[in-house]
Structures are given as C-alpha cells and as structure tokens.
Design a protein around this motif. Structure first.
Motif, PDB file in Angstrom:
ATOM      1  N   MET A 156       0.833  -1.287  -0.019  1.00  0.00           N
ATOM      2  CA  MET A 156       0.005   0.002  -0.095  1.00  0.00           C
ATOM      3  C   MET A 156       0.926   1.246   0.093  1.00  0.00           C
ATOM      4  N   SER A 157       0.573   2.241  -0.746  1.00  0.00           N
ATOM      5  CA  SER A 157       1.103   3.514  -0.781  1.00  0.00           C
ATOM      6  C   SER A 157       0.086   4.501  -0.781  1.00  0.00           C
ATOM      7  N   GLY A 158       0.533   5.810   0.071  1.00  0.00           N
ATOM      8  CA  GLY A 158      -0.287   6.818  -0.125  1.00  0.00           C
ATOM      9  C   GLY A 158      -1.636   6.772   0.447  1.00  0.00           C
ATOM     10  N   GLY A 159      -1.696   5.616   1.520  1.00  0.00           N
ATOM     11  CA  GLY A 159      -2.929   5.499   2.279  1.00  0.00           C
ATOM     12  C   GLY A 159      -3.204   6.555   3.408  1.00  0.00           C
ATOM     13  N   ARG A 160      -4.306   6.630   3.765  1.00  0.00           N
ATOM     14  CA  ARG A 160      -4.687   7.505   5.079  1.00  0.00           C
ATOM     15  C   ARG A 160      -5.534   6.999   5.986  1.00  0.00           C
ATOM     16  N   LEU A 161      -5.564   7.453   7.171  1.00  0.00           N
ATOM     17  CA  LEU A 161      -6.837   7.096   8.014  1.00  0.00           C
ATOM     18  C   LEU A 161      -7.941   7.854   8.187  1.00  0.00           C
ATOM     19  N   GLU A 162      -9.015   7.455   8.227  1.00  0.00           N
ATOM     20  CA  GLU A 162     -10.369   8.150   8.322  1.00  0.00           C
ATOM     21  C   GLU A 162     -10.955   7.864   9.588  1.00  0.00           C
ATOM     22  N   VAL A 163     -11.390   8.763  10.171  1.00  0.00           N
ATOM     23  CA  VAL A 163     -11.889   8.563  11.619  1.00  0.00           C
ATOM     24  C   VAL A 163     -13.369   8.855  11.514  1.00  0.00           C
ATOM     25  N   ASP A 164     -14.274   8.410  12.016  1.00  0.00           N
ATOM     26  CA  ASP A 164     -15.611   8.573  12.309  1.00  0.00           C
ATOM     27  C   ASP A 164     -16.156   8.548  13.498  1.00  0.00           C
ATOM     28  N   ALA A 165     -15.997   9.779  14.628  1.00  0.00           N
ATOM     29  CA  ALA A 165     -15.968   9.645  15.813  1.00  0.00           C
ATOM     30  C   ALA A 165     -17.404   9.199  16.365  1.00  0.00           C
ATOM     31  N   ALA A 166     -18.603   9.671  15.503  1.00  0.00           N
ATOM     32  CA  ALA A 166     -19.937   9.048  16.129  1.00  0.00           C
ATOM     33  C   ALA A 166     -19.883   7.610  15.939  1.00  0.00           C
ATOM     34  N   ILE A 183       3.952   9.537  16.142  1.00  0.00           N
ATOM     35  CA  ILE A 183       3.030   9.828  15.156  1.00  0.00           C
ATOM     36  C   ILE A 183       2.750   8.725  14.419  1.00  0.00           C
ATOM     37  N   CYS A 184       1.600   8.482  13.749  1.00  0.00           N
ATOM     38  CA  CYS A 184       1.163   7.309  13.316  1.00  0.00           C
ATOM     39  C   CYS A 184       1.989   6.825  12.174  1.00  0.00           C
ATOM     40  N   ASP A 185       2.658   5.357  12.016  1.00  0.00           N
ATOM     41  CA  ASP A 185       3.080   5.230  10.849  1.00  0.00           C
ATOM     42  C   ASP A 185       2.589   4.068   9.984  1.00  0.00           C
ATOM     43  N   LEU A 186       1.057   4.110  10.278  1.00  0.00           N
ATOM     44  CA  LEU A 186       0.230   3.270   9.382  1.00  0.00           C
ATOM     45  C   LEU A 186       0.739   1.698   9.576  1.00  0.00           C
ATOM     46  N   CYS A 187       1.426   1.530  10.573  1.00  0.00           N
ATOM     47  CA  CYS A 187       1.984  -0.050  10.839  1.00  0.00           C
ATOM     48  C   CYS A 187       2.689  -0.479   9.435  1.00  0.00           C
ATOM     49  N   GLY A 188       3.097   0.458   8.708  1.00  0.00           N
ATOM     50  CA  GLY A 188       4.030  -0.145   7.439  1.00  0.00           C
ATOM     51  C   GLY A 188       3.030  -0.738   6.437  1.00  0.00           C
ATOM     52  N   GLY A 189       1.635  -0.090   6.716  1.00  0.00           N
ATOM     53  CA  GLY A 189       0.646  -0.543   5.633  1.00  0.00           C
ATOM     54  C   GLY A 189      -0.666  -1.205   6.010  1.00  0.00           C
ATOM     55  N   ALA A 190      -0.464  -2.030   7.161  1.00  0.00           N
ATOM     56  CA  ALA A 190      -1.701  -2.504   7.403  1.00  0.00           C
ATOM     57  C   ALA A 190      -1.982  -2.129   9.100  1.00  0.00           C
ATOM     58  N   ALA A 244      -2.913  -1.771  12.554  1.00  0.00           N
ATOM     59  CA  ALA A 244      -3.314  -2.431  13.677  1.00  0.00           C
ATOM     60  C   ALA A 244      -4.800  -2.022  14.024  1.00  0.00           C
ATOM     61  N   CYS A 245      -4.930  -0.735  14.286  1.00  0.00           N
ATOM     62  CA  CYS A 245      -6.137  -0.014  14.991  1.00  0.00           C
ATOM     63  C   CYS A 245      -7.169  -0.489  13.850  1.00  0.00           C
ATOM     64  N   VAL A 246      -7.107  -0.369  12.669  1.00  0.00           N
ATOM     65  CA  VAL A 246      -8.430  -0.371  11.797  1.00  0.00           C
ATOM     66  C   VAL A 246      -8.765  -1.991  11.808  1.00  0.00           C
ATOM     67  N   ASP A 247      -7.686  -3.017  11.951  1.00  0.00           N
ATOM     68  CA  ASP A 247      -8.320  -4.282  12.204  1.00  0.00           C
ATOM     69  C   ASP A 247      -9.202  -4.551  13.480  1.00  0.00           C
ATOM     70  N   VAL A 248      -8.640  -3.934  14.549  1.00  0.00           N
ATOM     71  CA  VAL A 248      -9.401  -4.170  15.567  1.00  0.00           C
ATOM     72  C   VAL A 248     -10.536  -3.506  15.688  1.00  0.00           C
TER      73      VAL A 248
END
Lengths: 140, 105, 633
Positions: A1-11, A113-120, A122-126
C-alpha cells in the motif's frame, strides 16, 4: 500500500480503547494507554468519544511548524517521518496539529506519530466493528 | 391440490407468521398471515412465506429446501425442533415465529 | 511493566488507615487464574463466617480479571466480592467499563478493603502510589457528580468505582458504579462500601503498562476470538440492538414476566417501544458503547429529547432494567423507563431489586395490605410512572415507605405480614432477573443454585434455547445430542448448568465478558486456555482451565455452607413453584414444581460430587480440586 491514510468517524466510536491498546502493543510490545500513537478523548459522562490520530492530511502543519525540520512526508508511505536525531523534543508539532493527532512520549521526549503500521494499520483491524477508524486507499 | 393458498372446498386456517432479524429486514415487514388448508404443516407456512417473498427464501432455506441451522422456528413459543420439526401440524390461530437469535442481558 | 502472572493485592484497613501489598503466589494464580477466582480465594481466607455484612469485618474485594489492560476481546470486566448484606451469602458482582483495566495499569490487581472509616474517604490509586483521601465533600453526591469532581482533581483521565446515595444509606441492594455507567449491580456491594465510609476508588492509569509472556501467541489468540465474535449472530444482535433488543421477541412468545410475574406479556405497541430495536429510529440511541477492549459493544447511551422526561440521558438501559422497571411494574412508556434507568445509575441502585420491590408494593397495594397514606401519599398502582420514579428516589434515601422497600421484598413482606410473602418473588432474599423460568429449566436450576441468588449472572444457559448454530453445537458437545437444546425439559439440565458454570467462572476470572462464552459462544475452552497461557506463561490446557472454574464454584459453595446454607436455600420464588402461569404459551406445565426442581438438584449435586442432603462437597471432591484447605470448613 502506498499513499494511504486513516479516516476517523467519531460518531461510531464506542470508547472501547481497543485501537489504543493494540497500537501500544504493536509499537512498544506492551499494552498501555500512554504508549500508543492514537488516543481516544473521552467524556465518560456525556459518552463522547473522539479518536485522535494522524490522518496524513495534505497540509501537514506539523512539518511546517517544526523549527528544526525534523519532520517530513515519506513519499512512499504517505506517513509523517521523524528524524529522531534532529528532533529536540520541543512539542511544537503536537500543538500545531489541528486534529490532535500527535502524541508525545515523555520518556524519550519524542513525538509519537502514526506510521500506518507499515501498511496494515492494527487499529483499523481491531475496529472492524464498529468501524470508527478506516483505512483509505486513494488509488482505489 | 396445493395445501397452501386457501381453498373453498377445504376449511381454511390462518397462521400468523412473525419475522425477526434478517428475515424481517428482507421482507420489510414483521407480520405475515398465511392462509392454509386444514391439515397443513409448518413447512407449508414457510413455503407460503417464501412464495410471497422470494427474497426471504435464501435466508431461511438451504438449497435442498431445508430450514437453515441459523434459523430458529418457534410455534406458539416452542421450538418446532422439539415438536415434529417442519412436519408439525398447524392449527387455526397458531403463531409461528421466525427468529435468528434471542436471549442475553 | 507488569505481567499477568504477577498479581498484586492491595490491602487497605480503613479503621487503622493502614495499607500493605501482597503478591499472590504463582501456585494460587495457576489454580484460581485471577479476577473472581483470586477474589474467591481471598474471601475464603479473609472472611470469618457470621460477621455483620455491614460491619468492619466484612472484606470488600475488588478484583480485576487476569487479562485486563490487554486488548484480548472484551477484557474489561472487574468483580467485586464480599458477604452480601441482602442474602447473607457469598456475593460476587461484576461490571465492565474501563475501571478494571485502569486499576491494573495503576499497578494493582485486587484490592481488599476492611475496617470502617469514621469520615468519608476516597481510595486513590496510581502507578507507584496509593492514598486514602478525604471525601466529606462528596458524601451525598450522585454518581455522575462524584466522578466529575474527582476528575477535576486530576489532569489526565481517571476511572472510578463509586457509590451513590443508596450505598451511603445502606440500601441492601445498592450497587457500585464503574466508569460512571457500568453497574456492579446485585447483592448490595454498594451498601458494604457505604458502611465502610468508602465513597469511591479512583484508578489513574497514567503511564502504567501490562505485558504478556508470549506476545505473538497472545495476539493470534485475540485475533481468532475477535474473528469468531464478528461471525456470531448473537454478538451481532447485541451490537445492533443492545441487550434490550429482544423485548419484542420475549413479548411475542409470551415469555416477558410482567406485573410482578403474574402475566407473561404486555401490549404489542408498548413492547415495541420498550425494545432496543426501535431506539435508533425513535432517536433515543445517542451512541453504542463498549467496555475496555470490547468487540461486541452492547452498551448504549440513550437520551430523551423533550416532553415530560426531556433531558434524561444515561448509559444503558440494559434488558433487566427495561423489564423490571417497565413491564414488571406495568409501565409501558419507554421514556419513563429511561428516567428510571438514569435514577438507578445515578443514585446507585440495582435496577432488578428496585423494580421488583416496587412491583411487590404495587401488588400489596392492589390486594389492600397497604394504603396510600402508608405509602407517603403515593398511589402505587400498576403502570404509575409517578410511583415508579417517586419510590425509586425514596428507596435510595430510605425516606418513608422507601425504607421498607430498601431491604427488598422478603424483608418488606415480613414487616407487612399477611400473605404478602407469597408475592415477594424472591429466593435467598433476592429478586430474580426476568427470565420465564417455567419454560427455561436450565435457567431455573441455575437460578436455584447460584451462590449469590436467583439470576443469570453466574451461569447463563442461553444455549438451551438452541437459537443459533453455535448454541446447538455447545449442547451437542455437553450432552452428546443437540436435541437437548430445548429449554422446557428436565433432562441434562444438570450437565448444561455445570458446563456453563465452569466456563462462566473462567470468563469472570480472566475478566472477559460472559457474552463471549455463554451467549455468543465465540470463545471456547481452548481459546480461553490459550489466552491465559500466552498472557501469563503459565501452561494451561482447556481441561485444566475448566477445572479452575469448577474449583471456584466449589469454593463458593464452601463459603456459603460456612455461612449456614442448606439445600432448602437452593430454591426458586414461591410464585414460580406454586402458581401456574397460564399466560405462558406452549408450556405444558407452567410451574417449576418441587418435584421437578428436586430431580434437577439431585442430578446437579451428583455431578458435582456434593451430597444430596446439603449440597456439601465430599472430601474426595475437595481433594480432587486441590481444595484440601477447605476440608475443615
């Protein structure tokens, strides 16, 4: 993965802290609330929960704000890279981020600072349920 | 003669089918009245429901036409498995519940 | 950094203002795992039989489960133990939230409080320091206010376990609220806390951390558990609709004990609005919530916008709160139930005992044994929202008629007299949760033998309904035949109850949520053993870990026998055993007769290796479970 980012939906966040605990575990080897690159601001009485994490934003005020140019964007991963040797631990980047997405490690006196875990990430996964944090790939 | 659909020759019975969870979402309603001829069984009511709402069939039935293991059918509150399964005889005024899960808390 | 194999007990003597630490020996951790297990071990050792539950000698133990602080799915549960002021027997009561995890980060796994403080105090625990602080200013405050003011004293986030006015007034079913909205509800732990002058325990996680011995193995086991739960239909149901989601189902199949257990269903429209399925569309559901490390997220935060109950906002309500405060009192207005929930949460009351005590008063009033004057001018008629809410406040402060109800239905019926004991729907002095036991015989047996009283939070035999493939597979494994996944037969209930007891105890000890093992059935014995072993480095097989659960149940039995429990105490409410409830449909025999219960009890005692006379473990049973120390009782 390259150029990825995180999106947060607080609700959608339920305040379970799974992302925080897992982030600390993946990066520091132990579970804690303080060792993570993500945090969840909580008001337990009104049940407001807001995940705070670097979302790899385009303007990157942290890079501009750093007085010693220790921060830069990694073109490969789209994450904010820290030059540990150059960093003086002044915390200006922490205050500069409009999303509250930069943490600070009191022990090493360096920003976290978030390093996107190198592409996968872990926060997204859980967070597959409730999906408050998602990984966005701009190339589809 | 089809046992479902009601008939002028045979006395008809009415069974109230109540839907929950996935089944209710697919059908977009929670109640269905199945009019069947006397002597009908649970399988007839399920087939009647699936005939009226084909989309629900795949949620309730396997390819062989059996009820999926995840679906729990209760007749007047009792699991039909503990009576005579799909062969259980229906009476006028019976209530058949189609559940995916319940309990907890 | 601390590890799960090293468990620390903080002892606090409030009379002498002394504190000291104890390290739990590894052999004890191996045998009792953590949380409720180690709590049982401490309670057996430190509780002298026959002490006043509200006196200085009743130890009040807070135990964080062995996996708390980690990201193992649902590892958020803490247990509170003591001798119950409601039943006089063993009490464990648990809750989630984030308090337990914070306690472990703060450096403590268990707190054992004894003595009584003359002035109100707060116990403040953070990494490297513990302190007893004055709390005179907080005495009288509600739960939210207490948390808010304690948080003001600290820059970073804290978690609290505190009591409301009900605990201060020693209401015998006062609860302890964890992380503001998570209730360690049953049996009166809050009254014990109040009797000690302990308003709150504060845990500040700070920079504390928890390590595991085999990080990779632990991560894999956690992933597996999380994936199983994502697949489980029951877990999915809990996420979408919460624990109160199925009120409509219970009502439709006439299994919703209402009006003090006299009928089994209410009006369809009322059930619809009371059920959690409708809350999102109706705008009440503000947010789904999860305890620390949760992957189910069944908890709710609800709000009422306007109208007479406008501004009501609180965590929950859970199913038990909805059914005991609502239909059991004849109340069908969901907004009034939200208000009841908010009151119970903030005043620190167990909603089951509160709603049940009020329902008992309503029936007593209907039958003419009490007048409106005796009820402080309140007219306690079925469905009166004013009575429900007014009485709740009076109970918490033991005002007027509230003082009568604050001791629960058995004690109240003894004071009122007449036949009012017959509709005091209780066993061991405690009101049951709202499960139609007449048609759920696994629940009936579990309620009768539950050491703390008749409810589902020691042993939840949901699998007997056979509602999901996972549940039927469990019944197949326990009994050898999935056809036993039918709830209204006596056969194999002993086996089903005992298996659920064991796994529930292990779940409590590890600090996981019971919904993972006895509702959603997403985590099995093998996965529990794997999580424990990889966290602690203590080798553990699935058989060994289930034996640890059995050990806890047996030691809890021994504690109760020491307090004078007999077979006669393993019973169900009189109404359930003697008044056929014809409102239940599809039930041939709508009571749990003495004969039926006796058959189940005999089978259950035999399976445990307990004698049939008292249900006392045989010496051989104790030896097999490494409980020699309990031989002399």
């Amino acid at each position: 993965m390259s150029g990825g980012r995180l999106e947060v939906d607080a609700a959608r966040c339920t305040g379970c802290n799974s992302c925080v605990l897992t982030c600390a575990f993946v990066h520091e080897g132990t579970f804690s609330l303080s060792g993570a690159r993500i945090r969840v601001d909580a008001d337990p009485i009104s049940a407001e929960y807001t995940p705070r994490v670097c979302i790899q934003c385009a303007e990157a005020r942290c890079i501009v704000a750093c007085p010693v140019n220790a921060l830069s964007r990694d073109q490969g991963t789209n994450t904010i890279a820290l030059d540990e040797a150059a960093c003086t631990g002044c915390r200006i980047c922490v205050g500069a981020c409009p999303y509250g997405g930069i943490g600070f490690d009191e022990e090493s006196r360096r920003p976290r600072i978030c390093d996107l875990c190198g592409g996968a990430p872990a926060c997204v996964d859980v967070c597959r349920l409730p999906e408050a944090i998602r990984s966005i790939c701009p190339d589809g | 003669m089809r046992r479902s659909g009601g008939s002028s020759e045979n006395r008809a019975i009415r069974v109230e089918v109540r839907l929950y969870g996935e089944a209710a979402r697919v059908v977009r309603k929670e109640r269905f009245i199945s009019e069947l001829s006397e002597g009908s069984i649970v399988r007839d009511a399920v087939e009647d429901l699936c005939g009226a709402y084909p989309a629900v069939a795949e949620h309730l039935l396997t390819e062989n036409g059996d009820v999926r293991p995840a679906v729990n059918l209760l007749l007047n509150g009792r699991p039909v498995r503990s009576i005579a399964g799909l062969e259980t005889r229906l009476e006028d005024g019976d209530r058949l519940f189609v559940l995916h899960a319940y309990g907890g808390g | 950094m601390r590890c799960a194999n090293e468990q620390v007990v903080l002892h606090v003597d409030l009379s002498y203002r002394k504190m000291w630490h104890e390290i739990v020996p590894e052999m004890v951790v191996r045998r009792f795992l953590g949380g409720r297990g180690i709590g049982d071990w401490l309670l057996w050792r430190d509780l002298k039989p026959g002490v006043d539950p509200l006196g200085p000698d009743n130890p009040l133990i807070f135990s964080a489960g062995a996996l708390l602080g980690t990201a193992a799915p649902t590892a958020g549960r803490a247990t509170i133990l003591c001798r119950s002021p409601l039943t006089g027997f063993y009490l464990k009561t648990g809750a989630g939230g984030r308090f337990g995890a914070a306690l472990r980060f703060a450096g403590v796994d268990h707190i054992a409080v004894r003595g009584v403080s003359e002035a109100p105090v707060v116990l403040w625990i953070e990494p490297g320091s513990t302190e007893i602080r004055d709390a005179s200013e907080l005495w009288g405050a509600g739960v939210r206010e207490t948390h808010r003011r304690l948080q003001e004293d600290c820059e970073d986030s804290i978690e609290t376990a505190c009591i409301g006015p009900a605990g201060e007034h020693r209401v015998r079913y006062a609860n302890v609220m964890l992380s503001v909205y998570h209730s360690a509800s049953r049996g009166g732990a809050g009254a014990v806390m109040g009797s000690k002058g302990l308003k709150a325990v504060v845990a500040r996680p700070g920079r504390g951390s928890i390590g595991v011995m085999d990080p990779e193995g632990f991560h894999l086991a956690s992933d597996r558990a999380r994936a199983n739960l994502l697949e489980d239909p029951m877990a999915n149901n809990l996420y979408h609709y919460g624990t109160a989601g199925d009120v409509t189902v219970f009502n439709d199949i006439r299994r919703l004990p209402s009006k003090n257990w006299q009928v089994a269903h209410i009006e369809d429209e009322e059930a619809e609005s009371l059920g959690g399925r409708s809350w999102e569309e109706a705008g009440y559901l503000k947010r789904r919530r999860g305890c620390s490390a949760c992957s189910i997220h069944c908890h709710r935060f609800t709000e009422v916008g306007d109208g007479p109950y406008g501004g009501t906002a609180s965590g929950g309500p859970q199913l038990a709160t909805v059914t005991r405060g609502g239909p059991n009192c004849g109340v069908g207005n969901v907004e009034a139930v939200f208000r009841f929930n908010e009151l119970c949460n903030d005043l620190g009351l167990d909603a089951i005992s509160t709603g049940s005590s009020i329902a008992w008063l309503m029936e007593t009033y209907e039958r003419g044994l009490i007048s409106s004057e005796q009820a402080d001018g309140i007219e306690p008629v079925w469905g009166s929202e004013e009575a429900l809410l007014g009485l709740t406040g009076r109970i918490a402060h033991r005002q007027g008629i509230g003082d009568l109800l604050a001791d629960e239905t058995l004690a109240a019926s003894q004071r009122v007299g007449g036949d009012s004991w017959q509709w005091a729907v209780q066993a061991k002095g405690m009101s049951p949760s709202g499960v139609a036991m007449q048609s759920a015989l696994g629940y009936a047996l579990a309620f009768a033998v539950n050491p703390r009283g008749p409810d589902h939070l020691h042993t939840e035999t949901i699998a007997e309904f056979g509602a999901t493939p996972q549940a039927r597979e469990v019944i197949q494994r326990i009994t050898g035949d999935e056809r036993y996944a039918v709830s209204d037969i006596v056969d194999k209930r002993g086996e089903i109850v005992r298996w659920h007891e064991d796994i529930y105890a292990v779940t409590d000890a590890l600090g996981l949520c019971a919904f993972t093992t006895t509702c959603a059935y997403g985590i099995d014995e093998g996965l529990l053993a794997k999580l424990f072993a990889t966290a602690t480095g203590v080798p553990m097989s699935s058989e060994e870990i289930m034996t640890a659960g059995r050990r806890m149940m047996t030691l809890e039995r021994a504690i109760n026998l020491r307090e004078g429990l007999t077979r006669a105490d393993d019973t169900l409410p009189w109404r359930i055993m003697n008044e056929p409830n014809h409102d239940l449909t599809g039930v041939e025999d709508p009571i749990v007769s003495r004969a039926k219960l006796d058959r189940m009890l005999d089978a259950y005692y035999d399976l445990h290796g307990w004698d049939r006379e008292r249900g006392a473990p045989a010496p051989q049973t104790l030896r097999e479970l490494d409980l020699e120390f309990a031989l002399d009782g």
